[in-house]
Write an enzyme that holds these catalytic residues in place. Sequence first.
Site, short mmCIF file in Angstrom:
data_model
loop_
_atom_site.label_atom_id
_atom_site.label_comp_id
_atom_site.label_asym_id
_atom_site.label_seq_id
_atom_site.Cartn_x
_atom_site.Cartn_y
_atom_site.Cartn_z
N SER A 117 0.79 -1.24 0.00
CA SER A 117 0.00 0.00 0.00
C SER A 117 0.81 1.28 0.00
O SER A 117 0.24 2.37 -0.02
CB SER A 117 -0.98 0.01 1.18
OG SER A 117 -2.10 -0.79 0.88
N SER A 176 -5.64 2.89 5.16
CA SER A 176 -5.19 2.25 3.93
C SER A 176 -6.32 1.48 3.28
O SER A 176 -6.15 0.37 2.77
CB SER A 176 -4.02 1.30 4.23
OG SER A 176 -3.21 1.13 3.09
N LYS A 197 -0.07 3.63 -2.68
CA LYS A 197 -1.15 4.61 -2.52
C LYS A 197 -0.62 6.04 -2.52
O LYS A 197 -1.36 6.99 -2.76
CB LYS A 197 -1.94 4.34 -1.25
CG LYS A 197 -2.83 3.09 -1.32
CD LYS A 197 -3.62 2.90 -0.03
CE LYS A 197 -4.67 1.79 -0.14
NZ LYS A 197 -4.10 0.43 -0.04
#
Length: 404
Positions: free
Chosen positions: A86, A144, A89
Amino acid sequence: MRECSRLSRRAVLGLTAAALPVSTATAAAADSTVVGGERLARSGVQVRGASGLPKKITAQSWLIADYDSGDVLASFNAHRRLPPASTLKMLFADTVLKKFDRTERYTVKDADVADVPAGSSLVGIKPGITYTVEQLWQGVFLRSGNDAVHVLSHMNGGIARTVAEMQAKAVDLQALDTHVVSPDGFDHPGQISSAYDLTLFARHGLKDADFRGYCGTRTADFPAGGKKTFQIQNTDRLLTGAWGLKTYDGLIGVKNGYTSHAGNTFTGAATRYGRTLLVTVMHPAEGSNAVYEQTAALLDWGFGLGRSAQAVGTLVDPLSEGGASAGPAPARKAVRAAAGAPGSGSGGPSTGRLVEGAGGTALLLAAAGVLVMKRRRRAVAAVAGAEASQEAEEPAAPGGRHRR
């Protein structure tokens, strides 16, 4: 409001590189560019003019850099291509964050979350509830939440369009180790990045006040329907002090990540004594706290003994902001860097994802065909063939809501 942006010639090339077949991308790896300086293409620890680096750094790749100057103070396998989880992101935010006003409201539809991968980390978005854009980004940064990423992606025109735009953004940032398959960082074959690229994403994002604000937020109230809310907590343990860790003095953010394939990955930024440092740590050998402990140790070194370090490379500026394009790397070193990722081989991005991502930009790809043949040296080397696995981003802190 949505931002209407044109795709530059370089962006078109980036989109095309994302859709290259594996055989083409692998061949291009030999001609890949060393971004940030030749020394960053070398394997092993790179440091100059300073001593005392922490001895217990077990990460497969790491990098520490000065935020303002862009000087890379020390690194280890900086361009090694690994699954980012993640931390990807950050690139999603770099790409989409400024397209919508934070006060804009959006009512989630079933279709907006229907394609969230099973096993994803979630913030708890429910169809039928209206959220502000600010709340959606809090879901992205604090929890997240892949559900929040997918809602924002659908607001942006869909998953395929968002993936294509993220790849174009990576090319503009000169993050040539990165190949985007999904906007949320969930494990998919061929989805890769590097410590160098993740640090570029963080540095670019922190220039934006909203990005900086979201990644440094510890808690927020999140809509639960009607007038009800529940509290969400940031999963960055150096920011919150969760799971037995101490908070790191001066920490700004930025983003953590974990999947069963990628292991633990973290990019952090902190300011002390008027200086801001960036650290990325990818895939340490130990458990989930190690990625934070090793980040803290590198930050301590940077603010201490690392003050005398001479740059072993640099974080380049985006092409759209006047950044100079990197020169070609020696083929031997480029191939070695590309081959460093565990599980790398002939496998590449899933065919379905490539078709989906290419479909939204088919006309652009056709128009750029001739240019691509001339500019293959800038192709993104999509060489990772990791098997998809379920994501368990970060366990919720006691009292928090977090679903896998």
